[in-house]
Design a protein around this motif. Structure first.
Motif, mmCIF file in Angstrom:
data_model
loop_
_atom_site.group_PDB
_atom_site.id
_atom_site.type_symbol
_atom_site.label_atom_id
_atom_site.label_comp_id
_atom_site.label_asym_id
_atom_site.label_seq_id
_atom_site.Cartn_x
_atom_site.Cartn_y
_atom_site.Cartn_z
ATOM 1 N N GLY A 128 0.793 -1.223 0.000
ATOM 2 C CA GLY A 128 0.000 0.000 0.000
ATOM 3 C C GLY A 128 0.830 1.280 0.000
ATOM 4 O O GLY A 128 0.321 2.356 -0.283
ATOM 5 N N ALA A 129 2.153 1.181 0.297
ATOM 6 C CA ALA A 129 2.987 2.400 0.319
ATOM 7 C C ALA A 129 3.616 2.615 -1.052
ATOM 8 O O ALA A 129 3.865 1.661 -1.794
ATOM 9 C CB ALA A 129 4.073 2.263 1.370
ATOM 10 N N TYR A 130 3.859 3.880 -1.369
ATOM 11 C CA TYR A 130 4.411 4.212 -2.691
ATOM 12 C C TYR A 130 5.893 4.559 -2.565
ATOM 13 O O TYR A 130 6.243 5.521 -1.874
ATOM 14 C CB TYR A 130 3.638 5.400 -3.268
ATOM 15 N N PRO A 131 6.772 3.798 -3.211
ATOM 16 C CA PRO A 131 8.196 4.165 -3.186
ATOM 17 C C PRO A 131 8.414 5.396 -4.064
ATOM 18 O O PRO A 131 8.280 5.291 -5.283
ATOM 19 C CB PRO A 131 8.909 2.936 -3.772
ATOM 20 N N PRO A 132 8.715 6.556 -3.489
ATOM 21 C CA PRO A 132 8.786 7.776 -4.300
ATOM 22 C C PRO A 132 9.882 7.723 -5.361
ATOM 23 O O PRO A 132 10.895 7.066 -5.180
ATOM 24 C CB PRO A 132 9.073 8.871 -3.265
ATOM 25 N N ASP A 133 9.626 8.437 -6.465
ATOM 26 C CA ASP A 133 10.591 8.548 -7.554
ATOM 27 C C ASP A 133 11.823 9.306 -7.055
ATOM 28 O O ASP A 133 11.708 10.250 -6.281
ATOM 29 C CB ASP A 133 9.920 9.315 -8.707
ATOM 30 N N PHE A 134 13.002 8.878 -7.510
ATOM 31 C CA PHE A 134 14.250 9.473 -7.006
ATOM 32 C C PHE A 134 14.673 10.750 -7.735
ATOM 33 O O PHE A 134 15.607 11.403 -7.309
ATOM 34 C CB PHE A 134 15.396 8.457 -7.134
ATOM 35 N N SER A 135 14.006 11.093 -8.856
ATOM 36 C CA SER A 135 14.521 12.191 -9.696
ATOM 37 C C SER A 135 14.834 13.460 -8.913
ATOM 38 O O SER A 135 15.865 14.078 -9.123
ATOM 39 C CB SER A 135 13.524 12.539 -10.799
ATOM 40 N N VAL A 136 13.923 13.862 -8.024
ATOM 41 C CA VAL A 136 14.176 15.109 -7.293
ATOM 42 C C VAL A 136 14.047 14.912 -5.784
ATOM 43 O O VAL A 136 13.995 15.884 -5.028
ATOM 44 C CB VAL A 136 13.217 16.247 -7.745
ATOM 45 N N LEU A 137 14.039 13.658 -5.340
ATOM 46 C CA LEU A 137 13.779 13.382 -3.924
ATOM 47 C C LEU A 137 14.791 14.060 -2.981
ATOM 48 O O LEU A 137 14.431 14.565 -1.918
ATOM 49 C CB LEU A 137 13.760 11.871 -3.677
ATOM 50 N N ALA A 138 16.070 14.097 -3.414
ATOM 51 C CA ALA A 138 17.100 14.678 -2.541
ATOM 52 C C ALA A 138 16.829 16.158 -2.269
ATOM 53 O O ALA A 138 17.276 16.708 -1.268
ATOM 54 C CB ALA A 138 18.476 14.493 -3.167
ATOM 55 N N LYS A 139 16.094 16.794 -3.182
ATOM 56 C CA LYS A 139 15.773 18.220 -2.988
ATOM 57 C C LYS A 139 14.422 18.381 -2.329
ATOM 58 O O LYS A 139 14.105 19.443 -1.788
ATOM 59 C CB LYS A 139 15.748 18.922 -4.347
ATOM 60 N N ALA A 140 13.584 17.340 -2.432
ATOM 61 C CA ALA A 140 12.214 17.463 -1.922
ATOM 62 C C ALA A 140 12.135 17.172 -0.426
ATOM 63 O O ALA A 140 11.143 17.487 0.207
ATOM 64 C CB ALA A 140 11.289 16.515 -2.682
ATOM 65 N N ARG A 141 13.158 16.553 0.128
ATOM 66 C CA ARG A 141 13.137 16.227 1.553
ATOM 67 C C ARG A 141 14.007 17.202 2.332
ATOM 68 O O ARG A 141 15.032 17.661 1.823
ATOM 69 C CB ARG A 141 13.660 14.807 1.784
ATOM 70 N N THR A 142 13.589 17.472 3.553
ATOM 71 C CA THR A 142 14.430 18.293 4.412
ATOM 72 C C THR A 142 14.062 17.986 5.852
ATOM 73 O O THR A 142 13.282 17.085 6.116
ATOM 74 C CB THR A 142 14.257 19.792 4.082
ATOM 75 N N TYR A 143 14.635 18.683 6.786
ATOM 76 C CA TYR A 143 14.251 18.528 8.187
ATOM 77 C C TYR A 143 14.501 19.858 8.871
ATOM 78 O O TYR A 143 15.206 20.713 8.321
ATOM 79 C CB TYR A 143 15.063 17.419 8.871
ATOM 80 N N THR A 144 13.925 20.046 10.042
ATOM 81 C CA THR A 144 14.127 21.319 10.726
ATOM 82 C C THR A 144 15.207 21.160 11.785
ATOM 83 O O THR A 144 15.295 20.135 12.439
ATOM 84 C CB THR A 144 12.836 21.798 11.399
ATOM 85 N N ARG A 145 16.011 22.183 11.923
ATOM 86 C CA ARG A 145 17.085 22.136 12.922
ATOM 87 C C ARG A 145 16.840 23.168 14.017
ATOM 88 O O ARG A 145 17.753 23.553 14.733
ATOM 89 C CB ARG A 145 18.429 22.429 12.258
ATOM 90 N N GLY A 146 15.635 23.662 14.095
ATOM 91 C CA GLY A 146 15.373 24.700 15.087
ATOM 92 C C GLY A 146 15.654 26.061 14.475
ATOM 93 O O GLY A 146 16.345 26.172 13.463
ATOM 94 N N PHE A 147 15.128 27.082 15.108
ATOM 95 C CA PHE A 147 15.171 28.416 14.540
ATOM 96 C C PHE A 147 16.591 28.925 14.293
ATOM 97 O O PHE A 147 16.936 29.339 13.191
ATOM 98 C CB PHE A 147 14.422 29.382 15.470
ATOM 99 N N TRP A 148 17.454 28.858 15.317
ATOM 100 C CA TRP A 148 18.775 29.485 15.195
ATOM 101 C C TRP A 148 19.669 28.744 14.210
ATOM 102 O O TRP A 148 20.396 29.361 13.432
ATOM 103 C CB TRP A 148 19.449 29.608 16.565
ATOM 104 N N LEU A 149 19.600 27.405 14.242
ATOM 105 C CA LEU A 149 20.432 26.652 13.295
ATOM 106 C C LEU A 149 19.929 26.837 11.869
ATOM 107 O O LEU A 149 20.720 26.888 10.922
ATOM 108 C CB LEU A 149 20.458 25.173 13.676
#
Ligand code: HEC
Length: 280
Positions: A136-157
């Protein structure tokens, strides 16, 4: 002067506010990926060709069974700044795949060996088929995945990243995700059927089983065949797939900054000269 200053302060305030309000990708309780050293970060960043070739090998032998890369053509793999395969290698590689083409004169679609101009063939004919094979899960396409993902490091960082122009959060996240399996499930959390615990995945439970283990892909250049190294190499490769012209962009950016600095100097002296005869 004071007007310029107030405009600048307002602009900075807006930038601050938008940064503080930016929606975080990392869900509650998710671990924050660590920053890694990447050859392609910073103003002089460039891809390491050997690393891209290894990353491509990992992608092709492991990830490509589930993840497509539909915006990348075989011939992209021989472009400058990329993995740098030769035309002969790419012809041979493409010919190993069967590509659907047509319709032919009889109105039917047919399969033929791939050519360098073909896009990378997707492992599944459509999203439904991909989901059906992956619980039922979709393995996302890799073409732009490295740019489409991110994470938060808190405001100051995050502010620091804005100033230092650090843009490698996507690859840090992918590296963390691939090396983040095998960790003890926190107490009180229930393992759900078909999902695997990974603290770097938002929510902590991912439908992808640990895709790669030590020694799984053979490296011929003496690079250690470890999950950590595979993760690094395949992430770098995914960054290249998402931004194949990164090197040119950084070089052009640098030249533009030099040009603007020189131009600003010239303008300053021109202004002094133009106004020198005016009493003020
Ligand atoms: C057996 C199939 C399969 C293989 C092989 C596989 N994946 Fe996945 N992958 C999935 C599925 C399914 C998902 C979606 C997971 C979800 O949404 O819970 C996924 C999701 C991902 C994600 C996205 C996570 C996110 O933030 O949404 C990344 C990154 C990823 N895989 C990387 C890889 C890499 C790198 C490899 C090769 C080393 C690989 N995968 C091999 C099935 C696979």
């Amino acid at each position: 002067m004071s007007r310029t200053l107030s405009v600048a302060i307002k602009a900075a305030a807006i930038a601050f506010a938008s940064l503080a309000a930016s929606p975080g990708f990392a869900a509650e309780g998710a671990s924050t990926p660590h920053k890694q050293d990447w050859t392609f970060s910073g103003p002089f960043g460039h891809f390491d060709q050997a690393q891209l070739q290894r990353g491509f090998k990992v992608y092709r032998e492991v990830c490509a069974a589930c993840h497509g890369m539909r915006l990348v053509s075989f011939r992209n793999l021989m472009e400058e700044g990329g993995p740098g395969f030769s035309e002969g290698q790419i012809r041979l590689l493409a010919a190993e795949y069967q590509i659907q083409d047509g319709p032919g004169e009889d109105g039917q679609m047919f399969e033929r060996p791939g050519r360098p101009s073909d896009r990378w063939p997707s492992p599944f004919p459509n999203e439904q088929a991909a989901r059906a094979s992956n619980g039922g899960a979709y393995p996302p396409d890799f073409s732009v995945l490295a740019k489409a993902r991110t994470y938060t490091r808190g405001f100051w960082l995050s502010l620091l990243d804005l100033v230092t122009q650090y843009q490698e959060h996507g690859v840090d996240y992918i590296h963390a995700l691939l090396t983040g399996y095998d960790q003890p499930v926190p107490e009180g959390q229930q393992g759900q059927p078909g999902l695997h615990y990974n603290p770097y995945f938002p929510g902590g439970w991912i439908a992808m089983a640990k895709p790669i283990n030590d020694g799984q892909v053979e490296y011929t250049d003496g690079t250690p065949a470890t999950v950590d190294q595979y993760a690094r190499d395949v992430s770098a490769f995914m960054m290249w797939a998402a931004e194949p012209h990164l090197e040119t962009r950084k070089q052009t950016g640098f030249i533009v900054i030099i040009f603007l600095a020189v131009f600003a100097g010239l303008l300053y002296f021109t202004k002094k000269k133009v106004w020198s005869s005016v009493a003020h």
